[in-house]
Design a protein around this motif. Structure first.
Motif, PDB file in Angstrom:
ATOM      1  N   GLY A   1      -6.655   8.154   5.748  1.00 40.69           N
ATOM      2  CA  GLY A   1      -5.362   7.505   5.617  1.00 40.69           C
ATOM      3  C   GLY A   1      -4.351   8.317   4.828  1.00 40.69           C
ATOM      4  N   VAL A   2      -3.211   7.716   4.602  1.00 37.54           N
ATOM      5  CA  VAL A   2      -2.124   8.359   3.875  1.00 37.54           C
ATOM      6  C   VAL A   2      -1.949   7.648   2.550  1.00 37.54           C
ATOM      7  CG1 VAL A   2       0.347   8.843   3.905  1.00 37.54           C
ATOM      8  CG2 VAL A   2      -0.973   8.983   6.018  1.00 37.54           C
ATOM      9  N   ARG A   3      -1.897   8.416   1.475  1.00 39.45           N
ATOM     10  CA  ARG A   3      -1.677   7.832   0.157  1.00 39.45           C
ATOM     11  C   ARG A   3      -0.186   7.635  -0.027  1.00 39.45           C
ATOM     12  NH1 ARG A   3       0.171   8.410  -4.324  1.00 39.45           N
ATOM     13  NH2 ARG A   3      -0.233   9.351  -6.249  1.00 39.45           N
ATOM     14  N   ARG A   4       0.210   6.457  -0.381  1.00 42.50           N
ATOM     15  CA  ARG A   4       1.624   6.151  -0.590  1.00 42.50           C
ATOM     16  C   ARG A   4       1.870   5.864  -2.064  1.00 42.50           C
ATOM     17  NH1 ARG A   4       3.748   5.967   4.328  1.00 42.50           N
ATOM     18  NH2 ARG A   4       2.488   5.209   6.042  1.00 42.50           N
ATOM     19  N   ALA A   5       3.014   6.344  -2.536  1.00 47.33           N
ATOM     20  CA  ALA A   5       3.388   6.118  -3.931  1.00 47.33           C
ATOM     21  C   ALA A   5       3.912   4.695  -4.071  1.00 47.33           C
ATOM     22  CB  ALA A   5       4.462   7.109  -4.347  1.00 47.33           C
ATOM     23  N   GLY A   6       3.676   4.124  -5.225  1.00 45.24           N
ATOM     24  CA  GLY A   6       4.225   2.815  -5.525  1.00 45.24           C
ATOM     25  C   GLY A   6       5.704   2.958  -5.883  1.00 45.24           C
TER      26      GLY A   6
ATOM     27  N   GLY B   1       7.585   6.301  -7.329  1.00 41.97           N
ATOM     28  CA  GLY B   1       8.685   6.877  -6.547  1.00 41.97           C
ATOM     29  C   GLY B   1       9.961   6.998  -7.370  1.00 41.97           C
ATOM     30  N   LEU B   2      10.268   5.971  -8.129  1.00 42.11           N
ATOM     31  CA  LEU B   2      11.459   6.012  -8.986  1.00 42.11           C
ATOM     32  C   LEU B   2      11.336   7.097 -10.058  1.00 42.11           C
ATOM     33  CD1 LEU B   2      12.186   2.199  -9.386  1.00 42.11           C
ATOM     34  CD2 LEU B   2      13.519   3.878  -8.086  1.00 42.11           C
ATOM     35  N   ALA B   3      10.145   7.243 -10.624  1.00 43.75           N
ATOM     36  CA  ALA B   3       9.930   8.265 -11.659  1.00 43.75           C
ATOM     37  C   ALA B   3      10.131   9.666 -11.080  1.00 43.75           C
ATOM     38  CB  ALA B   3       8.538   8.123 -12.256  1.00 43.75           C
ATOM     39  N   VAL B   4       9.616   9.890  -9.891  1.00 50.91           N
ATOM     40  CA  VAL B   4       9.790  11.197  -9.245  1.00 50.91           C
ATOM     41  C   VAL B   4      11.269  11.438  -8.959  1.00 50.91           C
ATOM     42  CG1 VAL B   4       9.315  12.506  -7.128  1.00 50.91           C
ATOM     43  CG2 VAL B   4       7.474  11.274  -8.274  1.00 50.91           C
ATOM     44  N   GLY B   5      11.967  10.411  -8.483  1.00 50.72           N
ATOM     45  CA  GLY B   5      13.397  10.540  -8.217  1.00 50.72           C
ATOM     46  C   GLY B   5      14.195  10.873  -9.466  1.00 50.72           C
ATOM     47  N   GLU B   6      13.865  10.216 -10.557  1.00 55.09           N
ATOM     48  CA  GLU B   6      14.555  10.479 -11.825  1.00 55.09           C
ATOM     49  C   GLU B   6      14.331  11.920 -12.285  1.00 55.09           C
ATOM     50  OE1 GLU B   6      16.693   8.661 -13.677  1.00 55.09           O
ATOM     51  OE2 GLU B   6      16.664   7.177 -12.069  1.00 55.09           O
TER      52      GLU B   6
END
Length: 58
Positions: A29-34, A38-43
């Motif tokens: 499967g594909v691991r998806r970020a919560g 996702g917000l932390a990576v964007g910041e």
């Protein structure tokens, strides 16, 4: 040409192509970020490239 093979041979070809391409088997499967991750990576990205976002905002 692959479509002309019997079903068992088509499956063998499919498995060989997946193995040689480095594709993950379907059971992994594909691991998806919560959302929080996702917000932390964007910041982090915004903090590293403030000039890019300043220009985009213009």
């Amino acid at each position: 040409m692959i479509d002309q093979l019997p079903p068992t041979e088509r499956e063998k070809v499919k498995l060989h192509l997946e193995a040689s391409s480095g594709a993950k088997p379907p059971d992994e499967g594909v691991r998806r970020a919560g959302v929080a991750e996702g917000l932390a990576v964007g910041e982090k990205f915004i903090d590293r490239h403030p000039e890019l976002f300043r220009r985009l905002a213009q």
